[in-house]
Scaffold this motif. Structure first.
Motif, mmCIF file in Angstrom:
data_model
loop_
_atom_site.group_PDB
_atom_site.id
_atom_site.type_symbol
_atom_site.label_atom_id
_atom_site.label_comp_id
_atom_site.label_asym_id
_atom_site.label_seq_id
_atom_site.Cartn_x
_atom_site.Cartn_y
_atom_site.Cartn_z
ATOM 1 N N GLY A 140 63.082 -70.364 14.667
ATOM 2 C CA GLY A 140 63.002 -69.793 16.005
ATOM 3 C C GLY A 140 64.151 -68.882 16.354
ATOM 4 N N THR A 141 64.371 -68.714 17.659
ATOM 5 C CA THR A 141 65.381 -67.780 18.139
ATOM 6 C C THR A 141 66.551 -68.562 18.722
ATOM 7 O OG1 THR A 141 64.442 -67.726 20.347
ATOM 8 C CG2 THR A 141 63.541 -66.169 18.773
ATOM 9 N N GLU A 142 67.502 -67.836 19.267
ATOM 10 C CA GLU A 142 68.712 -68.507 19.740
ATOM 11 C C GLU A 142 68.412 -69.566 20.791
ATOM 12 O OE1 GLU A 142 71.673 -65.916 21.390
ATOM 13 O OE2 GLU A 142 72.918 -67.680 21.889
ATOM 14 N N LYS A 143 67.559 -69.240 21.737
ATOM 15 C CA LYS A 143 67.331 -70.180 22.819
ATOM 16 C C LYS A 143 65.973 -70.864 22.778
ATOM 17 C CE LYS A 143 70.610 -68.457 26.170
ATOM 18 N NZ LYS A 143 70.656 -67.250 27.010
ATOM 19 N N SER A 144 65.143 -70.488 21.822
ATOM 20 C CA SER A 144 63.834 -71.131 21.700
ATOM 21 C C SER A 144 63.660 -71.584 20.263
ATOM 22 C CB SER A 144 62.718 -70.154 22.064
ATOM 23 O OG SER A 144 62.936 -69.622 23.349
ATOM 24 N N GLY A 156 51.125 -64.286 33.282
ATOM 25 C CA GLY A 156 50.851 -62.891 33.568
ATOM 26 C C GLY A 156 50.305 -62.168 32.368
ATOM 27 N N CYS A 157 49.965 -60.893 32.598
ATOM 28 C CA CYS A 157 49.385 -60.074 31.549
ATOM 29 C C CYS A 157 50.458 -59.222 30.906
ATOM 30 C CB CYS A 157 48.333 -59.148 32.137
ATOM 31 S SG CYS A 157 46.812 -60.002 32.479
ATOM 32 N N ILE A 158 50.543 -59.300 29.595
ATOM 33 C CA ILE A 158 51.484 -58.460 28.867
ATOM 34 C C ILE A 158 50.682 -57.334 28.224
ATOM 35 C CG2 ILE A 158 53.220 -58.425 27.045
ATOM 36 C CD1 ILE A 158 53.554 -61.431 27.457
ATOM 37 N N PRO A 159 51.053 -56.058 28.510
ATOM 38 C CA PRO A 159 50.245 -54.948 28.001
ATOM 39 C C PRO A 159 50.483 -54.699 26.512
ATOM 40 C CG PRO A 159 52.140 -54.118 29.185
ATOM 41 C CD PRO A 159 52.192 -55.606 29.313
ATOM 42 N N ALA A 160 49.539 -54.009 25.888
ATOM 43 C CA ALA A 160 49.612 -53.726 24.449
ATOM 44 C C ALA A 160 50.924 -53.053 24.060
ATOM 45 C CB ALA A 160 48.435 -52.857 24.033
ATOM 46 N N GLU A 161 51.467 -52.187 24.946
ATOM 47 C CA GLU A 161 52.718 -51.491 24.601
ATOM 48 C C GLU A 161 53.847 -52.481 24.347
ATOM 49 O OE1 GLU A 161 50.255 -50.634 27.068
ATOM 50 O OE2 GLU A 161 51.820 -50.175 28.535
ATOM 51 N N LEU A 162 53.753 -53.665 24.928
ATOM 52 C CA LEU A 162 54.823 -54.644 24.722
ATOM 53 C C LEU A 162 54.440 -55.654 23.636
ATOM 54 C CD1 LEU A 162 55.959 -55.340 28.407
ATOM 55 C CD2 LEU A 162 56.901 -53.743 26.756
ATOM 56 N N GLY A 163 53.578 -55.228 22.725
ATOM 57 C CA GLY A 163 53.111 -56.113 21.655
ATOM 58 C C GLY A 163 54.205 -56.589 20.722
ATOM 59 N N ASP A 164 55.346 -55.899 20.738
ATOM 60 C CA ASP A 164 56.438 -56.343 19.872
ATOM 61 C C ASP A 164 57.292 -57.412 20.522
ATOM 62 O OD1 ASP A 164 55.882 -54.777 17.612
ATOM 63 O OD2 ASP A 164 56.687 -52.997 18.644
ATOM 64 N N THR A 165 56.931 -57.816 21.723
ATOM 65 C CA THR A 165 57.646 -58.907 22.387
ATOM 66 C C THR A 165 57.594 -60.143 21.504
ATOM 67 O OG1 THR A 165 56.913 -58.050 24.508
ATOM 68 C CG2 THR A 165 57.701 -60.329 24.507
ATOM 69 N N ILE A 166 58.724 -60.838 21.378
ATOM 70 C CA ILE A 166 58.710 -62.037 20.549
ATOM 71 C C ILE A 166 58.426 -63.273 21.400
ATOM 72 C CG2 ILE A 166 60.190 -61.172 18.697
ATOM 73 C CD1 ILE A 166 62.494 -62.745 20.014
ATOM 74 N N ILE A 167 57.881 -64.284 20.736
ATOM 75 C CA ILE A 167 57.605 -65.551 21.394
ATOM 76 C C ILE A 167 58.921 -66.302 21.550
ATOM 77 C CG2 ILE A 167 56.421 -67.767 21.148
ATOM 78 C CD1 ILE A 167 54.570 -65.448 21.773
ATOM 79 N N TYR A 201 61.159 -68.104 25.133
ATOM 80 C CA TYR A 201 61.035 -68.313 26.581
ATOM 81 C C TYR A 201 61.549 -67.113 27.382
ATOM 82 C CZ TYR A 201 59.753 -73.181 25.771
ATOM 83 O OH TYR A 201 59.112 -74.307 25.366
ATOM 84 N N ASP A 202 62.742 -66.627 27.005
ATOM 85 C CA ASP A 202 63.351 -65.561 27.797
ATOM 86 C C ASP A 202 62.642 -64.224 27.621
ATOM 87 O OD1 ASP A 202 65.314 -67.377 28.714
ATOM 88 O OD2 ASP A 202 66.265 -67.216 26.738
ATOM 89 N N SER A 203 62.252 -63.937 26.373
ATOM 90 C CA SER A 203 61.589 -62.647 26.141
ATOM 91 C C SER A 203 60.258 -62.582 26.878
ATOM 92 C CB SER A 203 61.332 -62.417 24.655
ATOM 93 O OG SER A 203 62.500 -62.636 23.925
ATOM 94 N N VAL A 204 59.517 -63.694 26.860
ATOM 95 C CA VAL A 204 58.226 -63.674 27.549
ATOM 96 C C VAL A 204 58.450 -63.585 29.063
ATOM 97 C CG1 VAL A 204 56.078 -64.914 27.976
ATOM 98 C CG2 VAL A 204 57.058 -64.917 25.680
ATOM 99 N N ASN A 205 59.416 -64.339 29.571
ATOM 100 C CA ASN A 205 59.721 -64.267 31.000
ATOM 101 C C ASN A 205 60.080 -62.852 31.433
ATOM 102 O OD1 ASN A 205 59.245 -66.930 31.412
ATOM 103 N ND2 ASN A 205 61.396 -67.553 31.426
ATOM 104 N N ALA A 206 60.803 -62.142 30.570
ATOM 105 C CA ALA A 206 61.239 -60.789 30.913
ATOM 106 C C ALA A 206 60.056 -59.857 31.169
ATOM 107 C CB ALA A 206 62.128 -60.221 29.800
ATOM 108 N N THR A 207 58.905 -60.163 30.598
ATOM 109 C CA THR A 207 57.734 -59.306 30.839
ATOM 110 C C THR A 207 57.066 -59.620 32.176
ATOM 111 O OG1 THR A 207 56.102 -60.827 29.885
ATOM 112 C CG2 THR A 207 57.194 -59.324 28.355
ATOM 113 N N GLY A 208 57.431 -60.760 32.767
ATOM 114 C CA GLY A 208 56.779 -61.169 34.010
ATOM 115 C C GLY A 208 55.746 -62.260 33.776
ATOM 116 N N ALA A 209 55.388 -62.464 32.497
ATOM 117 C CA ALA A 209 54.500 -63.588 32.166
ATOM 118 C C ALA A 209 55.382 -64.805 31.890
ATOM 119 C CB ALA A 209 53.650 -63.248 30.946
#
Ligand SMILES: Cc1cc2nc3c(=O)[nH]c(=O)nc-3n(C[C@H](O)[C@H](O)[C@H](O)COP(=O)(O)O)c2cc1C
Ligand code: SF4
Ligand code: SF4
Ligand code: FES
Lengths: 595, 127
Positions: A343-347, A401-412, A414-422
């Motif tokens: 995983g990542t630093e915080k997840s 929330g809905c994450i648009p296709a342009e943000l498909g490189d968002t990683i799973i 907690y913080d990265s997903v929250n940053a999108t608003g979802a």
């Protein structure tokens, strides 16, 4: 005699509903008929995750994967594969758009990109046989905790692992246990939250159906760590198969003395009961859940006090989600470090998602944190069907929330997903393609939360209703210029003035679609058009010059809105048209424009 | 069922180990019996039954037996392929009960290829 081959028949809810029990029955009959019943064992397992391809059968040790089986397929399969040793190609899986079948499960992209911790026993054990679980190192973590670890060791291990709650909130699990352990009181409770109310989510159901002992063992370890002797699994009545398997598992654990008094002769007592919930979404919220167990109406209460201090019957109570519990034995056995290395630093660790919507491989997947959305949707999920474009993915259900296709490189994470608003949420992932209207999606989720609001808070009760009315108007082409502003204002007020997470997060689907797809709202409001061509009332059907006058459309039109002479261009009377789309679907000459 | 001690639990684990390993697909030796129509006619079933029995008697839980289709040498049936972990597969042909027992004893349990019955070493990719 020992069995040389095990045929693992998926008996998860989805496969069962496609007839897997029938397939199993015919398999057993045919195998007996061929005199193979002494060497081939048929086993019912929990969900394999690839539910869209059900009923699913996996043949071990050869790892051959069969899909979409019917009872009629079985005699041929038994003769060819089990008698003559020739795996049957036409019952294997072929990825969309490809020509050759993939024989083994481990070569199928859907499976081999996954990383299994919570679902480690998926498809490998019969959930109704405790010995199968024990064979896969089950209850070894319990032995380790009872013989080698102090309460603080256990808590430290869970803390070091970095495990965070999988029920949606993402609170650090070890810390929660520590607070509960340090709470004053000799009577404490352990609760497993299996309410799982998010529409489209079925991770928890699946874990319980395929591996109920992993949850029981996790709860036992948690009980030892905080010093509790009683536990409750709160599960919705709509999950009959999961409830049955859990009941069987509890029974078997009791018989073996793994639940009850003096567990494994080590002097620790713990027992577990099931409380069936009626399936209200709000009862997944922990304080409402406690009220429901106590026999009260399932409504949230104010926190603090947190359940860790004053929970069930006013006693310190530790509540965790099903998936959280299922991770625990693995962490104890394999070490916090190994978990934390994924995983990542915080997840840390993995997350189970249910992939639904406009996606080829509908099903359940467990992936390492840090994987990107695109990898999940395309590499594992097989992309969007029918050559359509991937538009967005909804995460976190009605609170997300809905994450648009342009943000498909968002990683799973907690913080990265929250940053999108979802939000990470509990694991629902609804994939949308270009034909999905985002205003309609927001309306769908808001409709859900609006109906599920318990009504205690005015803003949640009435605010969501007003928002919903606005969305309905917009979809019907009656939107007004100020509507977007009104939605935003109401959203902010609802978030601020709601007691529980339901209300606080209810506006999220609207806010995220407004953030990323504002132009769709504007098109509905200003141009009275739905860019995704999904909102029926905003569509017009017109016949273009390609029309050869075959009359097919006129024959299917339910309101007789289409007229025209044979072999001449036809015409739609817009006043009569109810926009059912039947003419569009039937026309072979692309002569009908939908706009 | 009486309440279990830790030792009892370990015993259960060992008892079901074979199933567990088989399902996980982890094994140290794999014996494939070729069972096309020709193989079955030539007695492949006897070979299969014998194998299942002697594996059980050996009390080894890391040996698996499986079947595959015709190997393409119908005149030399029954045939098996023995594959030890990390080694090339070896095909044996024209087998009977006593030959398969010897192969099991020598090759599978002790790692010594029985050259007199061996047809080929290595594997032309199975379909
Ligand atoms: C409206 C609402 C619904 C919830 N539904 C669930 C649920 O179905 N399952 C769940 O585990 N947690 C649910 N939660 C979160 C729980 O309140 C709680 O945080 C969680 O069970 C704690 O377990 P965890 O730390 O292991 O995630 C919900 C929260 C809210 C506000
Ligand atoms: S926010 Fe909504 S669901 Fe939560 S307590 Fe208030 S009214 Fe009930
Ligand atoms: S959309 Fe339906 S109602 Fe309208 S013209 Fe076509 S068939 Fe008739
Ligand atoms: S229920 Fe069979 S794969 Fe999910």
């Amino acid at each position: 005699m020992e069995f040389r081959t095990h045929i693992m028949v998926c008996a998860g809810t989805a496969c069962v509903s496609c007839g897997s029990f029938n397939v199993k029955k015919v398999l057993e009959e045919e195998i007996k008929k061929r005199g193979l019943d002494k060497e081939i064992l048929v086993v019912a397992t929990g969900c394999q995750g690839f539910c869209a391809q059900g009923p699913i059968v996996v043949v071990q040790p050869d790892d051959i994967f069969y899909q979409l089986l019917t009872p009629e397929d079985v005699p041929f399969l038994v003769e060819e594969h089990f008698l003559k040793g020739r795996p049957v190609k036409k019952m294997m899986y072929t990825p969309p758009g490809e020509k050759t079948e993939i024989p083994t499960m481990s070569e199928i992209g859907f499976f081999n990109k996954q990383r299994l911790i919570a679902l480690r026993n998926k498809g490998l054990i019969d959930a109704e046989q405790i010995d199968d679980y024990i064979g896969r190192n089950g209850y070894n973590a319990l032995i380790k905790v009872l013989t080698e670890m102090t309460q603080d060791d256990v808590i430290k291990s869970i803390k070091d692992s970095g495990l965070r709650g999988r029920g949606g909130g993402g609170f650090p699990t070890g810390l929660k246990w520590e607070i509960c352990k340090n709470s004053k009181g000799d009577l404490k409770y352990i609760i497993c939250n299996a309410d799982e109310g998010d529409p489209g989510a079925y991770m928890d159901r699946s874990i319980i159906e395929s591996d109920p002992h992993s949850v029981i063992e996790g709860m036992l370890i948690g009980a030892i760590a905080i010093g509790a002797h009683e536990g409750v699994v709160y599960i919705r009545t709509e999950y009959p198969l999961a409830i049955k398997r859990l009941e069987t598992a509890i029974e078997q654990a009791r018989e073996y003395g793994l639940l009850g008094k003096d567990i494994l002769g080590k002097g620790f007592d713990f027992d577990l009961r099931i409380k069936q919930g009626a399936g209200a979404f709000v009862c997944g919220e922990e304080t409402a859940l406690l009220a429901s167990i106590e026999g009260k109406r399932g409504m949230p209460n104010k926190r603090p006090p947190f359940p860790a201090e004053s929970g069930l019957w006013g006693k310190p109570t530790n509540i965790n989600n099903v998936e959280t519990w299922a991770n625990i034995p693995w962490i104890i056995l394999n070490g916090a470090d190994r978990f934390a290395s994924i995983g990542t630093e915080k997840s840390k660790g993995t997350k189970v998602f249910s992939l639904v919507g406009k996606i080829n491989n509908t099903g359940l997947v467990e992936v390492p944190m840090g994987i990107t959305l695109k990898e999940i949707i395309f590499d594992i999920g097989g992309g969007v069907p029918n050559g359509k474009k991937f538009k967005a993915v909804q995460m976190g259900g009605p609170s997300g929330g809905c994450i648009p296709a342009e943000l498909g490189d968002t990683i799973i994470d907690y913080d990265s997903v929250n940053a999108t608003g979802a939000i990470m949420g509990s694991g629902g992932m609804v994939v949308m393609d270009e034909t999905t209207c985002m205003v309609d999606v927001a309306k769908y989720f808001l409709n859900f939360t609006q109906a599920e609001s318990c009504g205690k808070c005015t803003f949640c009760r009435i605010g969501t209703k007003r928002m919903l009315e606005i969305l309905q108007r917009i979809c019907e082409g009656k939107g007004e210029e100020e509507d977007i502003e009104k939605l935003q204002e109401l959203a902010a007020q609802i978030k601020d003035s709601s007691l529980c997470g339901l209300g606080q997060t209810a506006p999220n689907p609207v806010l995220t679609t407004l953030k990323y797809f504002r132009h769709e709202y504007e098109a509905h409001i200003r141009d009275k058009k739905c860019p995704a061509k999904s909102c029926k009332t905003l569509l017009t059907f017109e016949i273009n010059d390609k029309c050869i006058g075959c009359g097919a459309c006129a024959r299917v039109c339910p309101t007789k809105a289409i007229t025209g002479e044979k072999k001449k261009k036809h015409l739609i009377d817009q006043a009569k048209c109810i926009k059912c789309g039947a003419c569009f679907d039937i026309c072979k000459f692309s002569s009908i424009d939908k706009n | 069922m009486a309440k279990l001690s830790i030792a009892d639990l370990e015993e259960i684990r060992n008892k079901v180990k074979k199933s567990t390993l088989l399902r996980e697909g982890s094994f140290n030796a794999k014996i494939t019996v070729h069972m096309g129509t020709c193989g079955i006619a030539a007695g492949a079933r006897t070979i299969m039954n014998t194998l299942i029995q002697i594996i059980e008697e050996s009390k080894r839980n890391d040996i698996i037996v499986t079947n595959s289709g015709c190997a393409g040498f119908c005149s030399k049936e029954p045939m098996v392929t023995v594959e030890l972990k990390g080694e090339s597969p070896v095909k044996y042909s024209s087998l009977n009960e006593s030959k398969i027992k010897k192969i099991f004893e020598e090759h599978v349990l002790n790692g010594r290829i029985v050259a007199e019955y061996a047809l080929a070493i290595g594997n032309e990719r199975e379909p």
